[in-house]
Motif scaffolding. Structure first.
Motif, PDB file in Angstrom:
ATOM      1  N   ASN A   1      10.860  18.353  -5.565  1.00  0.00           N
ATOM      2  CA  ASN A   1      11.984  17.482  -5.230  1.00  0.00           C
ATOM      3  C   ASN A   1      11.823  16.860  -3.845  1.00  0.00           C
ATOM      4  N   VAL A   2      11.311  17.641  -2.904  1.00  0.00           N
ATOM      5  CA  VAL A   2      11.103  17.104  -1.556  1.00  0.00           C
ATOM      6  C   VAL A   2      10.063  15.989  -1.589  1.00  0.00           C
ATOM      7  N   ILE A   3       8.944  16.219  -2.282  1.00  0.00           N
ATOM      8  CA  ILE A   3       7.897  15.194  -2.387  1.00  0.00           C
ATOM      9  C   ILE A   3       8.460  13.940  -3.043  1.00  0.00           C
ATOM     10  N   LYS A   4       9.190  14.125  -4.144  1.00  0.00           N
ATOM     11  CA  LYS A   4       9.776  12.970  -4.835  1.00  0.00           C
ATOM     12  C   LYS A   4      10.765  12.236  -3.933  1.00  0.00           C
ATOM     13  N   GLY A   5      11.601  12.979  -3.245  1.00  0.00           N
ATOM     14  CA  GLY A   5      12.599  12.360  -2.385  1.00  0.00           C
ATOM     15  C   GLY A   5      11.965  11.527  -1.289  1.00  0.00           C
ATOM     16  N   GLU A   6      10.930  12.077  -0.647  1.00  0.00           N
ATOM     17  CA  GLU A   6      10.278  11.330   0.429  1.00  0.00           C
ATOM     18  C   GLU A   6       9.581  10.089  -0.114  1.00  0.00           C
ATOM     19  N   CYS A   7       8.910  10.228  -1.256  1.00  0.00           N
ATOM     20  CA  CYS A   7       8.204   9.078  -1.828  1.00  0.00           C
ATOM     21  C   CYS A   7       9.175   7.990  -2.274  1.00  0.00           C
ATOM     22  N   LEU A   8      10.288   8.369  -2.845  1.00  0.00           N
ATOM     23  CA  LEU A   8      11.290   7.380  -3.258  1.00  0.00           C
ATOM     24  C   LEU A   8      11.881   6.670  -2.042  1.00  0.00           C
ATOM     25  N   ALA A   9      12.128   7.421  -0.978  1.00  0.00           N
ATOM     26  CA  ALA A   9      12.658   6.803   0.242  1.00  0.00           C
ATOM     27  C   ALA A   9      11.642   5.842   0.845  1.00  0.00           C
ATOM     28  N   LEU A  10      10.374   6.250   0.874  1.00  0.00           N
ATOM     29  CA  LEU A  10       9.327   5.365   1.387  1.00  0.00           C
ATOM     30  C   LEU A  10       9.208   4.108   0.537  1.00  0.00           C
ATOM     31  N   ARG A  11       9.276   4.274  -0.775  1.00  0.00           N
ATOM     32  CA  ARG A  11       9.179   3.118  -1.672  1.00  0.00           C
ATOM     33  C   ARG A  11      10.360   2.171  -1.484  1.00  0.00           C
TER      34      ARG A  11
ATOM     35  N   ARG B   1       0.849  -1.209   0.000  1.00  0.00           N
ATOM     36  CA  ARG B   1       0.000   0.000   0.000  1.00  0.00           C
ATOM     37  C   ARG B   1       0.876   1.247   0.000  1.00  0.00           C
ATOM     38  N   ILE B   2       1.896   1.239   0.829  1.00  0.00           N
ATOM     39  CA  ILE B   2       2.800   2.385   0.891  1.00  0.00           C
ATOM     40  C   ILE B   2       3.481   2.587  -0.455  1.00  0.00           C
ATOM     41  N   ILE B   3       3.933   1.500  -1.061  1.00  0.00           N
ATOM     42  CA  ILE B   3       4.589   1.573  -2.370  1.00  0.00           C
ATOM     43  C   ILE B   3       3.637   2.125  -3.433  1.00  0.00           C
ATOM     44  N   ALA B   4       2.431   1.596  -3.478  1.00  0.00           N
ATOM     45  CA  ALA B   4       1.482   2.012  -4.518  1.00  0.00           C
ATOM     46  C   ALA B   4       1.124   3.483  -4.386  1.00  0.00           C
ATOM     47  N   ASN B   5       0.912   3.943  -3.179  1.00  0.00           N
ATOM     48  CA  ASN B   5       0.550   5.340  -3.002  1.00  0.00           C
ATOM     49  C   ASN B   5       1.723   6.283  -3.242  1.00  0.00           C
ATOM     50  N   ALA B   6       2.920   5.832  -2.893  1.00  0.00           N
ATOM     51  CA  ALA B   6       4.109   6.619  -3.242  1.00  0.00           C
ATOM     52  C   ALA B   6       4.239   6.738  -4.754  1.00  0.00           C
ATOM     53  N   ASN B   7       3.956   5.648  -5.466  1.00  0.00           N
ATOM     54  CA  ASN B   7       4.028   5.684  -6.931  1.00  0.00           C
ATOM     55  C   ASN B   7       3.013   6.666  -7.520  1.00  0.00           C
ATOM     56  N   ILE B   8       1.821   6.714  -6.948  1.00  0.00           N
ATOM     57  CA  ILE B   8       0.808   7.641  -7.449  1.00  0.00           C
ATOM     58  C   ILE B   8       1.292   9.084  -7.313  1.00  0.00           C
ATOM     59  N   LEU B   9       1.864   9.432  -6.181  1.00  0.00           N
ATOM     60  CA  LEU B   9       2.374  10.800  -6.008  1.00  0.00           C
ATOM     61  C   LEU B   9       3.561  11.077  -6.921  1.00  0.00           C
ATOM     62  N   LEU B  10       4.435  10.097  -7.083  1.00  0.00           N
ATOM     63  CA  LEU B  10       5.593  10.282  -7.965  1.00  0.00           C
ATOM     64  C   LEU B  10       5.156  10.528  -9.403  1.00  0.00           C
ATOM     65  N   GLU B  11       4.111   9.856  -9.823  1.00  0.00           N
ATOM     66  CA  GLU B  11       3.664   9.987 -11.207  1.00  0.00           C
ATOM     67  C   GLU B  11       2.883  11.276 -11.453  1.00  0.00           C
ATOM     68  N   GLY B  12       2.349  11.890 -10.383  1.00  0.00           N
ATOM     69  CA  GLY B  12       1.524  13.076 -10.594  1.00  0.00           C
ATOM     70  C   GLY B  12       2.120  14.389 -10.149  1.00  0.00           C
ATOM     71  N   ILE B  13       3.211  14.362  -9.391  1.00  0.00           N
ATOM     72  CA  ILE B  13       3.719  15.580  -8.779  1.00  0.00           C
ATOM     73  C   ILE B  13       4.164  16.622  -9.795  1.00  0.00           C
ATOM     74  N   ASP B  14       4.679  16.191 -10.938  1.00  0.00           N
ATOM     75  CA  ASP B  14       5.197  17.170 -11.903  1.00  0.00           C
ATOM     76  C   ASP B  14       4.101  17.997 -12.565  1.00  0.00           C
ATOM     77  N   LYS B  15       2.851  17.567 -12.469  1.00  0.00           N
ATOM     78  CA  LYS B  15       1.781  18.342 -13.109  1.00  0.00           C
ATOM     79  C   LYS B  15       1.062  19.275 -12.137  1.00  0.00           C
ATOM     80  N   VAL B  16       1.554  19.370 -10.899  1.00  0.00           N
ATOM     81  CA  VAL B  16       0.942  20.277  -9.922  1.00  0.00           C
ATOM     82  C   VAL B  16       1.265  21.709 -10.333  1.00  0.00           C
ATOM     83  N   PRO B  17       0.286  22.550 -10.586  1.00  0.00           N
ATOM     84  CA  PRO B  17       0.533  23.864 -11.201  1.00  0.00           C
ATOM     85  C   PRO B  17       1.280  24.854 -10.318  1.00  0.00           C
TER      86      PRO B  17
END
Length: 519
Positions: free
Chosen positions: A142-152, A118-134
């Motif tokens: 970078n902080v969001i990506k870094g935390e999600c990658l570490a969690l994954r 569950r943690i992996i899947a939700n981290a992947n969702i944020l990683l895939e969508g963060i770049d389109k946040v306006p």
């Protein structure tokens, strides 16, 4: 994996994003957010990220399933250093007796598998969508990506340690050999780096570790220069990512990296004072806590939580009837001047220093409690009526121990002893280095491992340490009995026994046509 992983992923977002005020790890209130609007702005993404952290300690299907802290309990109950004093309740009894993880129909394999995926899947969702946040800056992304990658990376690391064979560096060059202990030919767990509904086969142990290290390396780079976290260290920062990297390197017998990343991670974290050591291990404002869960009273389930099972003073049927004690042989290895020895009862009639379970209505010890020599008071809740407290995922003491073990394995015995000196002298002002330190790095009874066992007692490491070091489970001389412990008391569980691997849960076997069961 299609029916199993994907449905649970959707469910976790409904649970975390649809929660109300104070439902996340942060102390600031969070409003409800529609899952479809996560990427509308950076604040929504931050709330979603908070939800993933909360998923690390929220309760899942029953009161033995309080996220990663429940796995911490399992990992130590499956070792030899925590001893049960009585039969007590049924909770975690199967883990202590080494039965739960070896049934594909049992809740333990199912819960641990879905928790980390569950943690992996939700981290992947944020990683895939963060770049389109306006409205997100590059630094915020970078902080969001870094935390999600570490969690994954951390979640994959936990999964492969539970469900895969131990990582054995000595067999890696023998790729074409029929040797079934090779990490490159042994099955680990599916590596999931994209959110997908498609079932996936198990990757090899080696492939899992390659991805774990890739994620952690990227996380460390992305989190460099991130804003400080403050007193509540609920999110992963660069130092924590380095700490996870050190754990991984230690497990892979990559001693150079283990020592380097551990020594980098510990910078800026003072070791706690002796008085702080007796404060109860439930407050992450302690100077040496690097990462943990900040559990608020309103987040508690009706039954359960880490402290409902591990605290010495919360009045639950579990702690009242079955207080946990330290292994007798481990206790006897401690000097009387070592502050850590004061965490364990040397006189069952001493209600001043070891009050045990407290009746919240009177503030007095519960006299009907089972009491035993060597019972613990390491974990203490501030309010005996509420089983809430901060839960330690990582402390700087662990980094000293990793660095010392790695240095010893590299043959730098004096450097290893120098590192241990810092930690040991902090815990025992009368500590002196032994004259003969040639066996300091001995995996079972050497100075470093004995320090590690006592320092990290109850924090979720012993089963994993035994497994990575290829040690048998030997509970003789600990105070464990065959009646309560069932295994390891008269006959050790050999390091090559198949029971060191969790079985894949039946639900995953049925949902995923590519899945193969462990022996």
């Amino acid at each position: 994996m299609k029916r199993y992983l994907s449905v649970l992923t959707v469910l976790i977002f409904l649970l975390t994003l649809g929660s109300c005020k104070k439902s996340y790890l942060d102390t600031t209130p969070s409003d409800q957010i529609d899952a479809a609007k996560i990427f509308d702005n950076i604040n929504n993404v931050k709330v979603a990220l908070n939800g993933i952290y909360r998923a690390t300690y929220m309760q899942y299907s029953d009161q033995e399933q309080d996220g990663h802290p429940a796995i911490m309990i399992v990992m130590d109950f499956m070792g030899e250093d925590i001893v049960h004093t009585a039969t007590g309740t049924v909770y975690f009894r199967g883990a202590y007796r080494w039965t739960d993880h070896r049934s594909e129909l049992n809740d333990l394999p199912y819960f641990s598998y879905r928790l980390y995926y569950r943690i992996i899947a939700n981290a992947n969702i944020l990683l895939e969508g963060i770049d389109k946040v306006p409205d997100a800056t590059e630094a915020q992304k970078n902080v969001i990506k870094g935390e999600c990658l570490a969690l994954r990376g951390w979640a994959h690391f936990m999964l492969v340690q539970l469900f895969g064979m131990r990582y054995d560096k000595t067999t890696l060059s023998d790729i074409q050999s029929p040797n079934t202990t090779s990490a490159r030919v042994q099955l680990g767990v599916p590596v999931v780096t994209k959110y997908s509904l498609d079932p996936q086969p198990r990757n090899t142990v080696e492939e899992v570790y390659i991805q774990v290290n890739k994620d952690l390396d990227q996380a460390i780079a992305l989190l460099d220069g991130a804003p400080p976290r403050g007193l509540y260290r609920t999110h992963i920062d660069k130092s924590v990512a380095q700490g996870i990297k050190a754990r991984v390197a230690l497990t892979q017998q990559n001693w150079t990296d283990a020592a380097y990343y551990a020594q980098e991670a510990l910078k800026g974290y003072p070791l706690m004072s002796n008085s702080a050591y007796l404060d109860g291990f439930s407050d992450m404002k302690n100077s040496e806590w690097m990462w943990g869960a900040h559990q608020l009273p309103e987040q508690l389930p009706s039954y359960g939580s880490f402290f409902a099972y591990m605290s010495s003073n919360f009045n639950s049927s579990h702690t009242r009837s079955n207080p946990k004690k330290i292994s007798i042989s481990l206790y006897n290895s401690l000097a009387n001047t070592d502050i850590r020895k004061k965490l364990f009862c040397d006189n069952i009639n001493d209600y001043v220093n070891f009050p045990g379970v407290i009746d919240a209505s009177t503030g007095q010890p519960v006299t009907s409690q089972t009491r035993a020599l060597y019972m613990q008071k390491k974990f203490v809740v501030s309010d005996p009526a509420v089983s809430a407290g901060d839960i330690p995922y990582m402390r700087v003491a662990e980094m000293y121990l990793i660095a010392a073990e790695a240095k010893a394995k590299l043959g730098f015995i004096n450097e290893a002893a120098d590192i241990i000196d810092v930690l040991a002298k902090n815990r025992d002002p009368n500590y002196t280095r032994p004259d003969n330190i040639s066996d300091i790095g001995n995996d079972n009874n050497g100075l470093i491992m004995m320090q590690r066992r006592i320092e990290l007692w109850g924090e979720g490491f012993r089963f994993l340490d035994l497994k990575r070091l290829k040690l048998s489970l030997d509970r003789s001389g600990t105070g464990s009995t065959t009646t309560l412990a069932n295994v390891g008391v008269t006959t050790p569980i050999n390091a090559d026994n198949v029971r060191w691997q969790f079985l894949i849960p039946r639900r995953e076997m049925q949902a995923n046509p590519y899945m193969k069961q462990n022996p």
